[in-house]
Write an enzyme that holds these catalytic residues in place. Structure first.
Site, PDB file in Angstrom:
ATOM      1  N   GLY A 190       0.926  -1.115   0.042  1.00 52.39           N
ATOM      2  CA  GLY A 190      -0.079  -0.022  -0.127  1.00 52.39           C
ATOM      3  C   GLY A 190       0.856   1.240   0.088  1.00 52.39           C
TER       4      GLY A 190
ATOM      5  N   VAL B  52       4.839   0.986   1.142  1.00 54.06           N
ATOM      6  CA  VAL B  52       5.212  -0.298   2.019  1.00 54.06           C
ATOM      7  C   VAL B  52       4.959  -1.526   1.135  1.00 54.06           C
ATOM      8  CG1 VAL B  52       4.265  -1.495   3.957  1.00 54.06           C
ATOM      9  CG2 VAL B  52       3.930   0.883   3.746  1.00 54.06           C
TER      10      VAL B  52
ATOM     11  N   LYS C 270       8.764  -0.266   4.899  1.00 54.93           N
ATOM     12  CA  LYS C 270       8.159   1.056   4.565  1.00 54.93           C
ATOM     13  C   LYS C 270       9.413   1.906   4.249  1.00 54.93           C
ATOM     14  CE  LYS C 270       4.806   4.207   6.437  1.00 54.93           C
ATOM     15  NZ  LYS C 270       3.867   4.287   7.764  1.00 54.93           N
TER      16      LYS C 270
ATOM     17  N   ASP D 236      -1.191   9.450  15.520  1.00 53.60           N
ATOM     18  CA  ASP D 236      -1.634   9.069  14.137  1.00 53.60           C
ATOM     19  C   ASP D 236      -2.779   7.741  14.117  1.00 53.60           C
ATOM     20  OD1 ASP D 236      -2.471   9.684  11.594  1.00 53.60           O
ATOM     21  OD2 ASP D 236      -0.669   8.893  10.511  1.00 53.60           O
TER      22      ASP D 236
HETATM   23  N1  LIG Z   1       3.324  -4.248   9.094  1.00 51.90           N
HETATM   24  C1  LIG Z   1       2.398  -4.328   7.937  1.00 51.90           C
HETATM   25  N2  LIG Z   1       1.992  -5.528   7.442  1.00 51.90           N
HETATM   26  C2  LIG Z   1       0.800  -5.547   6.421  1.00 51.90           C
HETATM   27  N3  LIG Z   1       0.786  -4.749   5.703  1.00 51.90           N
HETATM   28  C3  LIG Z   1       0.925  -3.186   6.220  1.00 51.90           C
HETATM   29  C4  LIG Z   1       2.009  -3.483   7.236  1.00 51.90           C
HETATM   30  N4  LIG Z   1       2.205  -1.877   7.267  1.00 51.90           N
HETATM   31  C5  LIG Z   1       1.518  -1.119   6.369  1.00 51.90           C
HETATM   32  N5  LIG Z   1       0.794  -1.888   5.590  1.00 51.90           N
HETATM   33  C6  LIG Z   1      -0.018  -1.833   4.774  1.00 51.90           C
HETATM   34  O1  LIG Z   1       0.285  -0.714   3.855  1.00 51.90           O
HETATM   35  C7  LIG Z   1      -0.525   0.255   3.508  1.00 51.90           C
HETATM   36  C8  LIG Z   1       0.198   1.657   3.562  1.00 51.90           C
HETATM   37  O2  LIG Z   1       0.637   1.946   4.874  1.00 51.90           O
HETATM   38  P1  LIG Z   1       1.222   3.124   5.586  1.00 51.90           P
HETATM   39  O3  LIG Z   1       1.349   3.195   6.866  1.00 51.90           O
HETATM   40  O4  LIG Z   1       2.384   3.781   4.765  1.00 51.90           O
HETATM   41  O5  LIG Z   1       0.185   4.173   5.034  1.00 51.90           O
HETATM   42  P2  LIG Z   1      -1.383   4.740   5.897  1.00 51.90           P
HETATM   43  O6  LIG Z   1      -1.223   3.989   7.167  1.00 51.90           O
HETATM   44  O7  LIG Z   1      -2.425   4.415   5.079  1.00 51.90           O
HETATM   45  O8  LIG Z   1      -1.061   6.060   6.454  1.00 51.90           O
HETATM   46  P3  LIG Z   1       0.209   6.742   7.235  1.00 51.90           P
HETATM   47  O9  LIG Z   1       1.273   6.924   6.466  1.00 51.90           O
HETATM   48  O10 LIG Z   1      -0.475   7.966   7.797  1.00 51.90           O
HETATM   49  O11 LIG Z   1       0.513   5.716   8.171  1.00 51.90           O
HETATM   50  C9  LIG Z   1      -1.497   0.280   4.976  1.00 51.90           C
HETATM   51  O12 LIG Z   1      -2.561   0.594   4.399  1.00 51.90           O
HETATM   52  C10 LIG Z   1      -1.544  -1.523   5.033  1.00 51.90           C
HETATM   53  O13 LIG Z   1      -2.408  -1.807   4.271  1.00 51.90           O
HETATM   54 MG   LIG Z   2       0.276   3.648   8.470  1.00 51.29          MG
END
Ligand SMILES: Nc1ncnc2c1ncn2[C@@H]1O[C@H](COP(=O)(O)OP(=O)(O)OP(=O)(O)O)[C@@H](O)[C@H]1O
Ligand SMILES: [Mg+2]
Ligand SMILES: *[C@@H]1O[C@H](CO)[C@@H](O)[C@H](O)[C@H]1NC(C)=O
Ligand SMILES: *[C@@H]1O[C@H](CO)[C@@H](O)[C@H](O)[C@H]1NC(C)=O
Ligand SMILES: *[C@@H]1O[C@H](CO)[C@@H](O)[C@H](O)[C@H]1NC(C)=O
Ligand SMILES: *[C@@H]1O[C@H](CO)[C@@H](O)[C@H](O)[C@H]1NC(C)=O
Ligand SMILES: *[C@@H]1O[C@H](CO)[C@@H](O)[C@H](O)[C@H]1NC(C)=O
Length: 688
Positions: free
Chosen positions: A370, A377, A392, A489
């Site tokens: 995502g 990520v 990430k 957050d």
């Molecule tokens: N540890 C993890 N295991 C599985 N999927 C993950 C993990 N971390 C993130 N993701 C997936 O990646 C996506 C993007 O994560 P990310 O944290 O970059 O964005 P966000 O949570 O939507 O926004 P923010 O940047 O404010 O945290 C998430 O929506 C999730 O589906």
């Molecule tokens: Mg996130």
């Protein structure tokens, strides 16, 4: 003393020379025998390209194309038996004779040469009318095969000529008066094996010296020609044995010698040594040890080597090295990371970029989980341990604050709680930072709540459990770990579900890392619109209670299945908190519960969560409970205080109008089609 020794030396040399000359020509008059073990100082009759080289080689051709050369023993030999009459007379009976010679053919090309060497017995040494190339300097078009030639010859032919019915381009032939052989055979010899001898092929143009024996037996009228490598003794079985009475060919007295010609290939034909005997048994032995050596690589051949092969080879080497260097540089560049001295203490938490690169298959798009506010990520599997990770990738400019960042990452990595996503470590490259998390196989909660990816709707029991899980994770961050960690957050997309559907809070504490708060004035609000407590608009100072505000919004989102700010059927923007509060006023709180549950939920629990959500998202900081309290309410250890409807609505209205919260929200309109405005943080960050 010195003078005398020099004089003696000179005497010796002169004496040796005289002896050699005697040995070479002394027997001529009588038995008609001679031996040349090398041609240094020999008195040969030469013409055309034929010369004796300083090394003592008889060079019949020198590589120049389409030329011929001849070499003869200077005096004619007596072949006739008995009579002392003039040459050419009928009734002469030719005596037996034997010749042996060592030759070598050097061609500028490995498998092509032209044209060959001929050993001959001829009444004349004048071959000016003969032609070069395939005529081998022996005859011309009209004289070929003419019986008046009186020539006996043995040809070593290296090109196939159909007009002379040649068998191949590597043959030995017995010729009478012309180039159509009486008999010919592919070059080779019969080895003297225990088994009686097998045929071994020889290549005339192999650049190796070879020996030929030509023996005429007058008694049997038989011509034997034998060929062998220089190192091999004369084979018992001759290569060619031709029956022919030479009395009709060879004249009473005749010259013996060699003829050779070049055609369209750069070839050099050499004779290294030669011996001959008429009617005196076998030809005298050639002293192989005294023979001059064949030039290893001809000057032309070497220049070809230098001109063609060397440049190609060196170009190839340079190219290969260049490619190697590029590959190495690219490989290095691909895996280069930033690593500084201060990082040594964080070593165990640092991942090599190469591992992450391999784990995520080079950050392939098919591994993308995502995209969030800070970066992409990726899912990965660590090469050695097979541990599933989520990486990430955060772009991060300048070295400023990196040290604090890494220290923070490492300290956050020490936090362990069953409702937190573990931060396993980090990796750094130029302008880029990678955070490595545990992989959560069931993804983020927002996808279940808002129906993306066709995820099943969560039951009420699951939702209530998730709320309790997140509350306990947050309580740990606020109160139970070594220091107070403010999440900053909290939202559905930062709540991840592990393989047992346990909810775990991700991305904790990181938001803070993006506003290195050196200057409180310039500090940006970090978080996500809809979850931001109103006081953040004024002070930008995050506290545990701003987390509580976001938590309140979050539990309303989970219960109602609606985003914190959503658009109603008329397209107007609605704050979820206001909408729930509205229903609370109208005593219809239960109506706000997610319709996707089809009424299958515990009314008591749902009302508790909704009221708790309103309480946590109270505009008054002091009205919000801390997380310990929240836990107690959720566990029903303590009863939730009754909300004061009138005062609350009044205060909320007042706060929103006076503190500019409304305008704050509107300045970041929900441009996202999904109604998700979560990326406000990134735009805020870019300013900094
Ligand atoms: N540890 C993890 N295991 C599985 N999927 C993950 C993990 N971390 C993130 N993701 C997936 O990646 C996506 C993007 O994560 P990310 O944290 O970059 O964005 P966000 O949570 O939507 O926004 P923010 O940047 O404010 O945290 C998430 O929506 C999730 O589906
Ligand atoms: Mg996130
Ligand atoms: C070489 O041979 C020729 C022909 O027999 C003769 O005339 C000449 O004198 C000889 N030269 C030497 C140096 O022996
Ligand atoms: C070979 O001999 C011919 C005639 O003698 C001469 O013109 C030519 O230059 C020689 N070639 C070489 C390579 O020596
Ligand atoms: C061929 O050679 C013979 C001598 O061998 C000569 O008499 C004749 O003129 C030559 N023919 C040609 C065409 O040169
Ligand atoms: C020798 O050469 C001939 C013709 O080139 C070939 O047919 C034969 O097989 C060869 N023999 C050996 C033993 O190499
Ligand atoms: C070869 O020919 C000559 C002359 O014709 C003759 O005297 C002699 O006997 C012949 N030799 C053989 C072996 O037939």
């Amino acid at each position: 003393m010195k003078l005398i020794s020099i004089y003696l030396l000179v005497l010796c040399v002169v004496g040796a020379n005289e002896l050699l000359v005697v040995a070479a020509s002394g027997n001529d008059g009588g038995g008609g025998r001679f031996v040349y073990s090398g041609f240094a100082g020999a008195n040969l009759t030469l013409d055309g390209t034929a010369t004796v080289t300083p090394a003592g080689l008889l060079e019949l051709t020198n590589g120049t194309l389409q030329l011929k050369g001849h070499a003869f023993h200077p005096t004619p030999l007596r072949f006739g038996f008995g009579s002392g009459g003039g040459g050419g007379g009928d009734g002469v009976v030719v005596r037996s004779f034997s010749a042996s010679f060592v030759f070598g053919i050097l061609s500028a090309y490995p498998d092509m040469s032209a044209h060959g060497i001929v050993f001959l017995v001829s009444p004349t040494t004048d071959f000016s009318a003969a032609l070069a190339s395939q005529y081998l300097g022996l005859v011309n078009v009209t004289s070929n095969g003419d019986a008046r030639n009186r020539i006996f010859a043995v040809e070593l032919d290296t090109l196939q000529q159909d007009e002379f019915r040649d068998i191949n381009d590597n043959h030995v032939g017995v010729d009478i008066n012309g180039l159509v052989s009486l008999q010919s055979t592919s070059a080779g010899y019969y080895a003297a094996d225990i088994n009686g001898g097998g045929f071994r092929n020889l290549t005339l143009i192999s650049h190796e010296a070879m020996r030929v024996w030509v023996d005429y037996d007058a008694g049997d009228a038989r011509i034997d020609v034998t060929l062998a490598p220089l190192a091999v003794a004369k084979p018992v079985r001759p290569l060619i044995s031709a029956a022919y009475n030479l009395s009709s060919v060879i004249t009473d007295t005749a010259y013996v010698g060699f003829s050779s010609a070049t055609g369209s290939f750069n070839s050099r034909h050499y004779v290294l040594g030669w011996s001959f005997a008429v009617d005196g048994g076998p030809a005298p032995a050639i002293d192989v040890a005294k023979l001059p050596k064949l030039p290893r690589e001809g000057p032309k051949a070497r220049s070809k080597f230098l001109e063609i092969f060397l440049p190609i080879a060196s170009a190839a080497v340079v190219l290969a090295m260049g490619i190697l260097v590029i590959l190495l540089v690219r490989r290095r560049k691909r895996y280069t990371e930033l690593r500084e001295d201060w990082e040594v203490e964080f070593g165990p938490h640092r991942f090599p970029y190469k591992d992450l690169h391999h784990a995520t298959q080079g950050f392939e798009s098919k591994c993308l989980l995502g995209v969030g506010g800070f970066g992409r990520v990726y899912k990965g599997v660590l090469p050695n341990s097979n541990v599933e990770i989520a990486v990430k990738r955060v772009s991060h400019d300048s070295s400023q604050g990196v040290k604090e960042f890494v220290a923070e990452v490492v300290s956050l990595g020490r936090l362990q709680h069953c409702n937190l996503v573990r931060l396993l470590g980090y990796c750094r490259r130029k302008g880029e930072l990678m955070l490595v998390y545990e992989y959560m196989s069931n993804g983020s909660l927002d996808k279940y709540l808002h129906g993306q990816d066709n995820k099943p709707t969560l039951s009420w029991a699951q939702r209530f459990q998730i709320i309790k899980d997140i509350a306990s994770g947050l309580l740990y961050l606020h109160e139970e770990c070594d220091k107070v960690v403010i999440h900053r957050d909290i939202k559905a997309s930062n709540v991840l579900l592990d393989n047992e559907m346990n909810a775990r809070l991700g991305d904790f504490g990181l938001a803070r890392l993006y506003d290195h708060g050196e200057d409180p004035q310039s500090t940006h609000v970090v978080g996500t619109i809809g979850y931001l407590a109103p006081e953040l608009g004024r002070t930008s100072k995050a506290t545990p209670l701003t987390d509580v505000f976001a938590f309140g919004t979050f539990i309303l989102e989970v219960t109602c299945g609606r985003r914190p700010i959503y658009h109603d059927s008329h397209g107007t923007q609605v704050m979820l908190v206001d909408w729930v509060l509205d229903h609370w006023h109208k005593q219809s709180l239960v109506d706000t519960v997610d319709l996707k549950l089809h009424g299958e939920f515990d009314v008591g629990e749902a009302c508790l969560v909704l009221k708790l959500g309103l309480l946590c998202s109270h505009p008054f900081i002091n009205a919000r409970p801390d997380m310990r309290r929240v836990m107690q309410y959720l566990k029903r250890e303590v009863a939730l205080p009754e909300l004061m409807p009138t005062s609350m609505s009044f205060h909320m209205l007042a706060l929103m109008q006076n503190d500019g919260f409304d305008s704050y929200v509107q300045s970041y309109p929900s441009s996202n089609s999904k109604g998700n405005i979560s990326t406000a943080t990134s735009s805020l960050l870019e300013e900094g």
